[in-house]
Design a protein around this motif. Structure first.
Motif, mmCIF file in Angstrom:
data_model
loop_
_atom_site.group_PDB
_atom_site.id
_atom_site.type_symbol
_atom_site.label_atom_id
_atom_site.label_comp_id
_atom_site.label_asym_id
_atom_site.label_seq_id
_atom_site.Cartn_x
_atom_site.Cartn_y
_atom_site.Cartn_z
ATOM 1 N N GLU A 68 35.939 16.076 27.662
ATOM 2 C CA GLU A 68 36.760 15.509 28.736
ATOM 3 C C GLU A 68 36.715 16.369 29.996
ATOM 4 O OE1 GLU A 68 40.222 12.963 26.377
ATOM 5 O OE2 GLU A 68 40.575 15.076 26.875
ATOM 6 N N LEU A 69 36.557 17.665 29.799
ATOM 7 C CA LEU A 69 36.499 18.588 30.933
ATOM 8 C C LEU A 69 35.110 18.638 31.557
ATOM 9 C CD1 LEU A 69 38.672 21.516 29.518
ATOM 10 C CD2 LEU A 69 39.293 19.911 31.325
ATOM 11 N N GLY A 70 34.166 17.922 30.950
ATOM 12 C CA GLY A 70 32.829 17.831 31.546
ATOM 13 C C GLY A 70 31.769 18.674 30.886
ATOM 14 N N ALA A 71 32.080 19.302 29.737
ATOM 15 C CA ALA A 71 31.076 20.126 29.056
ATOM 16 C C ALA A 71 29.863 19.269 28.694
ATOM 17 C CB ALA A 71 31.675 20.738 27.794
ATOM 18 N N ASP A 72 28.673 19.845 28.868
ATOM 19 C CA ASP A 72 27.439 19.108 28.587
ATOM 20 C C ASP A 72 27.042 19.206 27.116
ATOM 21 O OD1 ASP A 72 26.169 18.387 31.455
ATOM 22 O OD2 ASP A 72 27.239 20.286 31.563
ATOM 23 N N ALA A 73 27.529 20.226 26.428
ATOM 24 C CA ALA A 73 27.274 20.381 24.986
ATOM 25 C C ALA A 73 28.381 21.233 24.388
ATOM 26 C CB ALA A 73 25.910 21.025 24.744
ATOM 27 N N TYR A 74 28.620 21.040 23.092
ATOM 28 C CA TYR A 74 29.714 21.712 22.397
ATOM 29 C C TYR A 74 29.158 22.194 21.062
ATOM 30 C CZ TYR A 74 34.630 22.397 21.028
ATOM 31 O OH TYR A 74 35.842 22.934 20.653
ATOM 32 N N ILE A 75 29.078 23.515 20.867
ATOM 33 C CA ILE A 75 28.449 24.072 19.664
ATOM 34 C C ILE A 75 29.459 24.894 18.871
ATOM 35 C CG2 ILE A 75 26.616 25.588 18.802
ATOM 36 C CD1 ILE A 75 24.991 24.917 21.257
ATOM 37 N N GLU A 76 29.550 24.594 17.580
ATOM 38 C CA GLU A 76 30.498 25.294 16.711
ATOM 39 C C GLU A 76 29.914 26.605 16.194
ATOM 40 O OE1 GLU A 76 31.590 22.669 13.560
ATOM 41 O OE2 GLU A 76 32.044 21.009 14.910
ATOM 42 N N LYS A 77 30.744 27.626 16.135
ATOM 43 C CA LYS A 77 30.374 28.897 15.514
ATOM 44 C C LYS A 77 30.677 28.818 14.023
ATOM 45 C CE LYS A 77 31.480 31.878 19.492
ATOM 46 N NZ LYS A 77 32.329 32.995 19.933
ATOM 47 N N PRO A 78 29.888 29.460 13.184
ATOM 48 C CA PRO A 78 28.619 30.130 13.497
ATOM 49 C C PRO A 78 27.505 29.103 13.733
ATOM 50 C CG PRO A 78 28.992 30.179 11.142
ATOM 51 C CD PRO A 78 30.222 29.549 11.755
ATOM 52 N N PHE A 79 26.521 29.464 14.516
ATOM 53 C CA PHE A 79 25.447 28.535 14.830
ATOM 54 C C PHE A 79 24.103 29.255 14.759
ATOM 55 C CE2 PHE A 79 27.008 30.414 18.754
ATOM 56 C CZ PHE A 79 25.841 30.893 19.338
ATOM 57 N N ASP A 80 23.070 28.471 14.603
ATOM 58 C CA ASP A 80 21.711 29.009 14.616
ATOM 59 C C ASP A 80 21.275 29.134 16.075
ATOM 60 O OD1 ASP A 80 18.810 29.157 14.587
ATOM 61 O OD2 ASP A 80 18.917 28.603 12.469
ATOM 62 N N VAL A 81 20.779 30.302 16.461
ATOM 63 C CA VAL A 81 20.364 30.528 17.846
ATOM 64 C C VAL A 81 19.272 29.543 18.265
ATOM 65 C CG1 VAL A 81 19.291 32.162 19.444
ATOM 66 C CG2 VAL A 81 21.024 32.946 17.838
ATOM 67 N N GLU A 82 18.432 29.141 17.319
ATOM 68 C CA GLU A 82 17.372 28.187 17.633
ATOM 69 C C GLU A 82 17.966 26.859 18.105
ATOM 70 O OE1 GLU A 82 13.409 26.140 15.601
ATOM 71 O OE2 GLU A 82 14.484 27.738 14.551
ATOM 72 N N TYR A 83 19.096 26.483 17.505
ATOM 73 C CA TYR A 83 19.775 25.252 17.905
ATOM 74 C C TYR A 83 20.289 25.381 19.339
ATOM 75 C CZ TYR A 83 23.197 21.445 17.955
ATOM 76 O OH TYR A 83 23.912 20.319 18.289
ATOM 77 N N LEU A 84 20.865 26.548 19.663
ATOM 78 C CA LEU A 84 21.341 26.803 21.018
ATOM 79 C C LEU A 84 20.178 26.735 22.021
ATOM 80 C CD1 LEU A 84 23.432 27.707 23.133
ATOM 81 C CD2 LEU A 84 22.975 30.085 22.435
ATOM 82 N N LEU A 85 19.063 27.338 21.675
ATOM 83 C CA LEU A 85 17.896 27.341 22.560
ATOM 84 C C LEU A 85 17.382 25.927 22.827
ATOM 85 C CD1 LEU A 85 15.972 30.431 21.111
ATOM 86 C CD2 LEU A 85 16.937 30.232 23.414
ATOM 87 N N VAL A 86 17.397 25.086 21.797
ATOM 88 C CA VAL A 86 16.956 23.701 21.965
ATOM 89 C C VAL A 86 17.906 22.943 22.899
ATOM 90 C CG1 VAL A 86 16.647 21.484 20.799
ATOM 91 C CG2 VAL A 86 15.714 23.559 19.786
ATOM 92 N N GLN A 87 19.202 23.163 22.713
ATOM 93 C CA GLN A 87 20.181 22.504 23.586
ATOM 94 C C GLN A 87 19.989 22.928 25.037
ATOM 95 O OE1 GLN A 87 22.266 20.159 23.091
ATOM 96 N NE2 GLN A 87 23.371 20.293 21.166
#
Length: 257
Positions: free
Chosen positions: A95-114
């Motif tokens: 709602e605040l305009g975030a383009d992506a929302y990632i839950e911790k813990p996460f795989d860094v590869e997933y973050l890089l793809v996003q």
């Protein structure tokens, strides 16, 4: 140059761990709270923000709200990182305009793809805008605020399009933004300098007029602010890979068919 990424997290170990993974591909600037991050934004041309949600001083939600509601910064993609995995927290971020929302813990590869997807999608829209004579500037907008900014800017250019002296200083006066802020905003959204954007707006207006087929090419050249048909033709061909006469002929053929 590597895209500049602003990374915000009050956990210094997490901050370093993520930063170490990103430095191969990005120019990473780190801060430990949202207030520090806003100071960085005032001085650096940031292309993407990654922020933890739970932080002292100014949390990730507040950073996202500030960025997305600001004319100067609303074009910057924001990725929120959080240990909260409730639906309500995700909805709040979006709602605040975030383009992506990632839950911790996460795989860094997933973050890089996003991250790559957010930046690549923007680049594809820019490339299409630059290569297509009749594509509209609003096509590169990702948010309503970006669209409104680009339309305001486009209208300001079109209002003075026959003036050969139109430059960034006149745009500053017309948009009521500082020279630095306007330059950064245009560069971040379009990948162009203000003068390059003025030039391509001239060419796209010319393409629109040629498609209507109400004027000769030499008339259109002067109508959109070029000092000669020759310089207009060279600029049009360099931008779109087709001469003005060939483009006009193609559009006439399409109408007849």
């Amino acid at each position: 140059m590597k895209p500049a990424v602003l990374l915000i997290d009050d956990n210094t170990e997490m901050l370093k761990a993520i930063s170490d993974e990103l430095v191969q591909l990005y120019a990473v600037i780190t801060t430990t709270n949202g207030q520090e991050a806003l100071e960085v934004l005032r001085h650096e041309a940031i292309q993407l923000i990654i922020s933890d949600v739970m932080m002292p001083v100014l949390d990730g939600y507040e950073v996202c709200k500030f960025v997305k509601s600001s004319l100067e910064y609303s074009h910057i993609p924001v990725i929120l990182l959080t240990a909260k995995n409730t639906l309500r927290s995700k909805i709040t971020g979006l709602e605040l305009g975030a383009d992506a929302y990632i839950e911790k813990p996460f795989d860094v590869e997933y973050l890089l793809v996003q991250m790559a997807n957010l930046l690549t999608n923007r680049n594809k829209l820019r490339e299409y805008f630059l290569q297509s004579p009749l594509s509209q500037i609003r096509s590169i907008a990702h948010t309503k605020s970006e669209e409104l900014f680009l339309e305001k800017l486009n209208n300001a250019i079109l209002l003075h399009i026959d003036s050969q002296s139109l430059d960034i200083d006149k745009l500053v006066a017309l948009t009521n933004m500082s020279r630095t802020s306007l330059f950064r905003k245009i560069k971040a959204i379009s990948g162009l300098t203000p003068n390059e954007l003025i030039n391509i707006t001239r060419l796209k207006k010319a393409a629109e007029l040629m498609a209507e087929d109400d004027f000769k090419v030499y008339e259109i050249a002067y109508m959109v602010g070029f000092n000669s048909q020759t310089s207009f033709g060279r600029s049009f061909f360099r931008q779109f890979g087709i001469t003005p006469k060939e483009f006009q002929k193609r559009k006439q053929s399409e109408k007849n068919n």
